[in-house]
Design an enzyme around this catalytic site. Structure first.
Site, PDB file in Angstrom:
ATOM      1  CE  LYS A 212     -58.946 -14.987  48.289  1.00 52.12           C
ATOM      2  NZ  LYS A 212     -58.689 -15.647  49.573  1.00 52.12           N
ATOM      3  CD  GLU A 286     -50.803  -0.191  48.399  1.00 53.99           C
ATOM      4  OE1 GLU A 286     -49.607  -0.291  48.732  1.00 53.99           O
ATOM      5  OE2 GLU A 286     -51.342   0.901  48.163  1.00 53.99           O
ATOM      6  CB  CYS A 320     -46.398  -4.844  53.516  1.00 49.46           C
ATOM      7  SG  CYS A 320     -47.583  -3.611  54.027  1.00 49.46           S
ATOM      8  CD  GLU A 417     -42.631  -9.038  52.324  1.00 50.47           C
ATOM      9  OE1 GLU A 417     -43.075  -9.769  51.423  1.00 50.47           O
ATOM     10  OE2 GLU A 417     -43.156  -7.969  52.654  1.00 50.47           O
TER      11      GLU A 417
HETATM   12  P1  NDP Z   1     -50.530 -13.716  49.011  1.00 54.93           P
HETATM   13  O1  NDP Z   1     -50.138 -12.886  47.860  1.00 54.93           O
HETATM   14  O2  NDP Z   1     -50.242 -15.157  48.957  1.00 54.93           O
HETATM   15  O3  NDP Z   1     -52.095 -13.599  49.273  1.00 54.93           O
HETATM   16  C1  NDP Z   1     -52.762 -12.373  49.308  1.00 54.93           C
HETATM   17  C2  NDP Z   1     -54.204 -12.614  48.954  1.00 54.93           C
HETATM   18  O4  NDP Z   1     -54.274 -13.052  47.599  1.00 54.93           O
HETATM   19  C3  NDP Z   1     -54.884 -13.705  49.765  1.00 54.93           C
HETATM   20  O5  NDP Z   1     -56.256 -13.373  49.930  1.00 54.93           O
HETATM   21  C4  NDP Z   1     -54.729 -14.919  48.868  1.00 54.93           C
HETATM   22  O6  NDP Z   1     -55.679 -15.929  49.101  1.00 54.93           O
HETATM   23  C5  NDP Z   1     -54.965 -14.299  47.505  1.00 54.93           C
HETATM   24  N1  NDP Z   1     -54.403 -15.033  46.385  1.00 54.93           N
HETATM   25  C6  NDP Z   1     -53.511 -16.044  46.379  1.00 54.93           C
HETATM   26  N2  NDP Z   1     -53.262 -16.437  45.107  1.00 54.93           N
HETATM   27  C7  NDP Z   1     -54.007 -15.642  44.304  1.00 54.93           C
HETATM   28  C8  NDP Z   1     -54.179 -15.537  42.884  1.00 54.93           C
HETATM   29  N3  NDP Z   1     -53.509 -16.311  42.048  1.00 54.93           N
HETATM   30  N4  NDP Z   1     -55.026 -14.605  42.400  1.00 54.93           N
HETATM   31  C9  NDP Z   1     -55.685 -13.784  43.224  1.00 54.93           C
HETATM   32  N5  NDP Z   1     -55.576 -13.842  44.579  1.00 54.93           N
HETATM   33  C10 NDP Z   1     -54.738 -14.753  45.105  1.00 54.93           C
HETATM   34  O7  NDP Z   1     -49.885 -13.000  50.235  1.00 54.93           O
HETATM   35  P2  NDP Z   1     -50.087 -13.360  51.741  1.00 54.93           P
HETATM   36  O8  NDP Z   1     -51.497 -13.534  52.032  1.00 54.93           O
HETATM   37  O9  NDP Z   1     -49.189 -14.482  52.053  1.00 54.93           O
HETATM   38  O10 NDP Z   1     -49.616 -11.968  52.426  1.00 54.93           O
HETATM   39  C11 NDP Z   1     -48.316 -11.661  52.694  1.00 54.93           C
HETATM   40  C12 NDP Z   1     -47.755 -10.766  51.619  1.00 54.93           C
HETATM   41  O11 NDP Z   1     -48.568  -9.627  51.417  1.00 54.93           O
HETATM   42  C13 NDP Z   1     -46.416 -10.235  52.003  1.00 54.93           C
HETATM   43  O12 NDP Z   1     -45.539 -10.396  50.936  1.00 54.93           O
HETATM   44  C14 NDP Z   1     -46.657  -8.771  52.277  1.00 54.93           C
HETATM   45  O13 NDP Z   1     -45.577  -7.944  52.062  1.00 54.93           O
HETATM   46  C15 NDP Z   1     -47.781  -8.448  51.393  1.00 54.93           C
HETATM   47  N6  NDP Z   1     -48.553  -7.338  51.938  1.00 54.93           N
HETATM   48  C16 NDP Z   1     -48.434  -6.097  51.356  1.00 54.93           C
HETATM   49  C17 NDP Z   1     -49.087  -5.027  51.880  1.00 54.93           C
HETATM   50  C18 NDP Z   1     -48.976  -3.675  51.258  1.00 54.93           C
HETATM   51  O14 NDP Z   1     -49.757  -2.806  51.601  1.00 54.93           O
HETATM   52  N7  NDP Z   1     -48.056  -3.451  50.361  1.00 54.93           N
HETATM   53  C19 NDP Z   1     -49.926  -5.157  53.056  1.00 54.93           C
HETATM   54  C20 NDP Z   1     -50.004  -6.484  53.569  1.00 54.93           C
HETATM   55  C21 NDP Z   1     -49.333  -7.526  53.014  1.00 54.93           C
HETATM   56  P3  NDP Z   1     -55.355 -17.048  50.201  1.00 54.93           P
HETATM   57  O15 NDP Z   1     -55.337 -16.369  51.505  1.00 54.93           O
HETATM   58  O16 NDP Z   1     -56.473 -17.969  50.090  1.00 54.93           O
HETATM   59  O17 NDP Z   1     -54.041 -17.649  49.831  1.00 54.93           O
END
Ligand code: NDP
Length: 507
Positions: A212, A286, A320, A417
């Site tokens: 997803k 991650e 991130c 963050e």
């Molecule tokens: P989220 O955790 O809100 O979302 C990440 C993904 O998870 C999206 O596809 C989101 O869907 C989905 N999601 C949301 N709720 C759930 C759930 N309960 N169960 C399963 N999936 C869910 O993060 P963001 O999209 O806001 O991304 C930013 C964050 O990601 C930052 O904190 C950043 O640091 C971290 N990040 C880490 C990386 C790494 O490699 N360590 C790389 C990139 C980002 P939807 O989009 O529909 O909300």
């Protein structure tokens, strides 16, 4: 778009006069000097609507749910996406399971590798189209999607294509086997690249996938499905379901997934781990970061300025591993602040599709609100804010490049963050103090060290609790280098031999 300058443009002064401090006059762009707009015009070939990609076909969600995808650069609608519910996710897993049993698990590694090579080449063929789609959908500057996201995504497919028939050498002395079906969820900051980080190793290891993408950035994932079709990837090997958090939760918790891989916020990562505790699913997480970029007084300061600017303003700071905390040695702190302010004034904020743009649009209105709220907290808590006085486009979501000096460890902007173009500057006197401050965070994803001394680099790298430590550079990625975190930044690795091993069972 035009940016306004703080000072009138002047001819470039000598090196000596530039290092004298804020009064030095610089050639900066603004009302007197301006680039002509250079918009990228290639057609991104975005359809007016996309279905879910299940079993090699785009089909509507069973209940017919749709949601719009808008461009953060101008708030215009780009397309409609299908909203998958638990029944759609179940259909995707059934397709993946069938593909695994009947086709994918029976293919030798060199045959799987051929598909990965094909995908990489087709992505290269359509690189420009993908770059435009990525910038329109996510807001990142076209020069980044063109020169970084798309080529690095293709490189991940090439790299893992090479591994597909060499799995016997992955864990010396041990045999490996795929998990079978993996469930994956990715965020919005590097939509295509995160997709490649997830899909390429999983396929090379012999798994089938349900993935997803993020709600705000699903377009390049669906365009990549066209590439899968063109490459002749067998039906059901990769299935893409679009939707919101509930769709993600359904992907993570499906009983057919033996392994799940999540990239996103620490908060959601923890919720997933809680919900999957006891299920026996293998996990990779991650998560977030709050990296320290540490600059010693003997560092090559001009080079460090470029590294700091790239570390925090690359992809609007939606990274991130962004170097969001600058730890600078006290003796050079004033000089560094002056240099950073001057450098920031030449950053061009605006239309993501303009080839001159350095900082594009913030990915969503929600993220813009979060960044603004954290910046307000920094001011309220007593840190000193500097923002370049650029004119932001009237439509779309934009935030000016910002730096905070006089930051202390207790400030929210030093701990949380921000995930935006906002740098928090702290100072230190000794290497020990730098280590203590750098490690004083719940996260542990990345760090940077700038110094002339190789021995100091090695010592710092061994003491910094971060998965990746860059020395005299920042934000460098290669498919062969493992990437991942410590502490609340997660566990497991992506990239390299270690990342591939995370998609294999050891027999
Ligand atoms: P989220 O955790 O809100 O979302 C990440 C993904 O998870 C999206 O596809 C989101 O869907 C989905 N999601 C949301 N709720 C759930 C759930 N309960 N169960 C399963 N999936 C869910 O993060 P963001 O999209 O806001 O991304 C930013 C964050 O990601 C930052 O904190 C950043 O640091 C971290 N990040 C880490 C990386 C790494 O490699 N360590 C790389 C990139 C980002 P939807 O989009 O529909 O909300």
């Amino acid at each position: 778009m035009k940016t306004s300058a703080t000072k009138p443009a002047a001819s470039r002064p000598s090196r000596a006069s530039r290092s004298r401090g804020p009064s030095a006059r610089e050639l900066i762009f603004g009302d007197l000097w301006e680039f002509d707009p250079a918009p990228e015009t290639a057609d991104p070939h975005i359809r007016s609507s996309y279905g879910l990609f299940i079993n090699d076909k785009f089909s509507p969600a069973r209940k017919g749910g749709i949601f719009p995808s808008i461009s953060p650069g101008n708030e215009k609608k780009l397309t409609d996406l299908a909203l998958a519910d638990a029944a759609d996710v179940d259909a995707a897993y059934s397709a993946a399971s069938k593909a695994y049993e009947k086709v994918w698990s029976k293919l030798p590694g060199n045959e799987r590798g051929k598909f990965l090579y094909r995908i990489a080449r087709l992505l290269q063929d359509r690189a420009r189209e993908f770059a435009v789609a990525e910038s329109l959908d996510g807001g990142k500057p076209i020069k980044e999607s063109r020169d970084f996201d798309v080529p690095t995504a293709a490189a991940h497919f090439f790299y893992h294509a090479g591994w597909a028939d060499k799995l016997d050498h992955l864990a010396p002395g041990r045999q490996v086997a795929p998990y079978g079906i993996v469930g994956q969820v990715i965020p919005w900051n590097f939509p295509l690249l995160m997709l490649a980080w997830k899909i390429a190793p999983a396929l090379a290891a012999g798994n089938c996938i349900v993935i997803k993408p993020a709600e705000t950035t699903s377009i390049t994932a669906l365009k990549l499905c066209e590439v899968f079709q063109e490459a002749g990837l067998p039906p059901g090997v990769v299935n893409v379901v679009t939707g919101a958090g509930e769709t993600g939760a359904a992907v993570m918790s499906h009983p057919l997934a033996s392994k799940v891989a999540f990239t996103g916020s620490t908060e959601v990562g923890k919720a997933i781990m809680r919900s999957l505790a006891g299920t026996g699913k293998k996990m990779t997480m991650e998560l977030g970061g709050k990296a320290a970029n540490i600059v010693f007084e003997d560092a090559p300061l001009g080079q460090a300025v470029e590294g700091i600017i790239n570390g925090i303003f690359f992809n609007q700071g939606h990274v991130c591993c962004a170097g969001s905390r600058l730890l600078v040695q006290e003796s050079i702190a004033d000089d560094m602040l002056t240099r950073l302010k001057l450098r920031m004034q030449s950053l061009r904020v605006g239309d993501p599709l303009d080839k001159n743009t350095d900082i594009g649009a913030i990915n969503s209105k929600e993220q813009l609100t979060r960044i603004s709220e954290l910046v307000k907290s920094g001011v309220a808590e007593g840190a000193e804010l500097y923002q370049t006085p650029c004119r932001l486009p009237s439509k779309g979501f934009y935030f000016p490049p910002s730096i905070f000096s006089k930051v202390t460890q207790s400030h929210r902007i030093a701990r949380e963050e921000i995930f935006g173009p906002v740098l928090s500057i702290l100072t230190f006197r000794t290497p020990e103090e730098a280590i203590e401050k750098a490690n004083n965070t719940a996260y542990g994803l990345s760090a940077g060290v700038w110094t002339d001394k190789g021995s100091r680099i090695l010592k710092m790298a061994s003491q910094l609790k971060a998965g990746v430590v860059w020395a005299n550079t920042y934000n460098k990625f290669d498919p062969s280098s493992p990437f991942g975190g410590y502490k609340e930044s997660g566990f497991g690795r992506e990239g390299g031999r270690q990342g591939l091993l995370d998609y294999c069972k050891l027999l």
